[in-house]
Design a protein around this motif. Sequence first.
Motif, short mmCIF file in Angstrom:
data_model
loop_
_atom_site.label_atom_id
_atom_site.label_comp_id
_atom_site.label_asym_id
_atom_site.label_seq_id
_atom_site.Cartn_x
_atom_site.Cartn_y
_atom_site.Cartn_z
N CYS A 24 0.86 -1.18 0.00
CA CYS A 24 0.00 0.00 0.00
C CYS A 24 0.89 1.24 0.00
O CYS A 24 2.11 1.13 0.11
CB CYS A 24 -0.94 -0.01 1.20
SG CYS A 24 -0.10 0.12 2.79
N ASP A 25 0.29 2.39 -0.13
CA ASP A 25 1.08 3.62 -0.19
C ASP A 25 1.34 4.24 1.18
O ASP A 25 2.03 5.24 1.29
CB ASP A 25 0.43 4.64 -1.12
CG ASP A 25 -0.93 5.12 -0.63
OD1 ASP A 25 -1.36 4.75 0.49
OD2 ASP A 25 -1.58 5.87 -1.39
N GLY A 26 0.79 3.66 2.24
CA GLY A 26 1.07 4.15 3.59
C GLY A 26 0.29 5.38 3.99
O GLY A 26 0.55 5.97 5.02
N GLU A 55 1.96 -11.29 8.61
CA GLU A 55 2.83 -10.17 8.95
C GLU A 55 2.09 -8.84 8.75
O GLU A 55 1.06 -8.79 8.08
CB GLU A 55 4.08 -10.15 8.05
CG GLU A 55 4.97 -11.36 8.16
CD GLU A 55 5.82 -11.36 9.42
OE1 GLU A 55 5.91 -10.30 10.09
OE2 GLU A 55 6.40 -12.41 9.72
N TRP A 56 2.66 -7.80 9.30
CA TRP A 56 2.12 -6.46 9.11
C TRP A 56 2.68 -5.86 7.83
O TRP A 56 3.84 -6.05 7.49
CB TRP A 56 2.49 -5.55 10.29
CG TRP A 56 1.66 -5.84 11.50
CD1 TRP A 56 1.96 -6.73 12.50
CD2 TRP A 56 0.40 -5.27 11.81
NE1 TRP A 56 0.95 -6.74 13.42
CE2 TRP A 56 -0.02 -5.86 13.03
CE3 TRP A 56 -0.41 -4.34 11.20
CZ2 TRP A 56 -1.22 -5.52 13.63
CZ3 TRP A 56 -1.60 -4.00 11.80
CH2 TRP A 56 -2.01 -4.58 13.00
N ILE A 57 1.84 -5.13 7.12
CA ILE A 57 2.26 -4.29 6.00
C ILE A 57 2.38 -2.89 6.61
O ILE A 57 1.37 -2.27 6.95
CB ILE A 57 1.23 -4.30 4.84
CG1 ILE A 57 0.87 -5.72 4.44
CG2 ILE A 57 1.72 -3.45 3.69
CD1 ILE A 57 1.98 -6.52 3.81
N ASP A 58 3.60 -2.44 6.79
CA ASP A 58 3.81 -1.17 7.50
C ASP A 58 5.12 -0.52 7.04
O ASP A 58 5.78 -1.00 6.12
CB ASP A 58 3.80 -1.39 9.01
CG ASP A 58 4.84 -2.39 9.50
OD1 ASP A 58 5.76 -2.73 8.74
OD2 ASP A 58 4.72 -2.82 10.66
N LYS A 59 5.49 0.54 7.72
CA LYS A 59 6.69 1.30 7.36
C LYS A 59 7.96 0.46 7.48
O LYS A 59 8.90 0.62 6.72
CB LYS A 59 6.78 2.54 8.26
CG LYS A 59 7.83 3.52 7.83
CD LYS A 59 7.76 4.77 8.69
CE LYS A 59 8.79 5.79 8.22
NZ LYS A 59 8.68 7.03 8.99
N LYS A 60 7.99 -0.49 8.44
CA LYS A 60 9.17 -1.32 8.65
C LYS A 60 9.52 -2.15 7.41
O LYS A 60 10.68 -2.44 7.16
CB LYS A 60 8.96 -2.25 9.84
CG LYS A 60 8.91 -1.56 11.16
CD LYS A 60 8.65 -2.56 12.27
CE LYS A 60 8.29 -1.83 13.55
NZ LYS A 60 7.81 -2.78 14.57
N CYS A 61 8.51 -2.56 6.66
CA CYS A 61 8.76 -3.36 5.45
C CYS A 61 8.59 -2.50 4.19
O CYS A 61 8.40 -3.04 3.10
CB CYS A 61 7.84 -4.58 5.41
SG CYS A 61 6.09 -4.19 5.23
#
Length: 75
Positions: A24-26, A55-61
Amino acid sequence: GHTDSFLYPRLTYLGQLHQLRVGCDGSGMFAPWHLRLVEVVHVHSGQRWLFDCHEWIDKKCMWQRVLPAVAATVV
């Protein structure tokens, strides 16, 4: 526990799927989201692929994950 479904009726051929990129674009207030799995079903052939994530889809990945196919079957 929310499920999203998408239908792409004009895809007559998918070939063999080995991996899937999802992201996603965050943007937005609740941008990070947890992804359990992705199921792809090709309606015309009955082929079905599963892509496990948990897992999370987030800033870390960097807002994306590449998932390997864990199962391929014909329905």
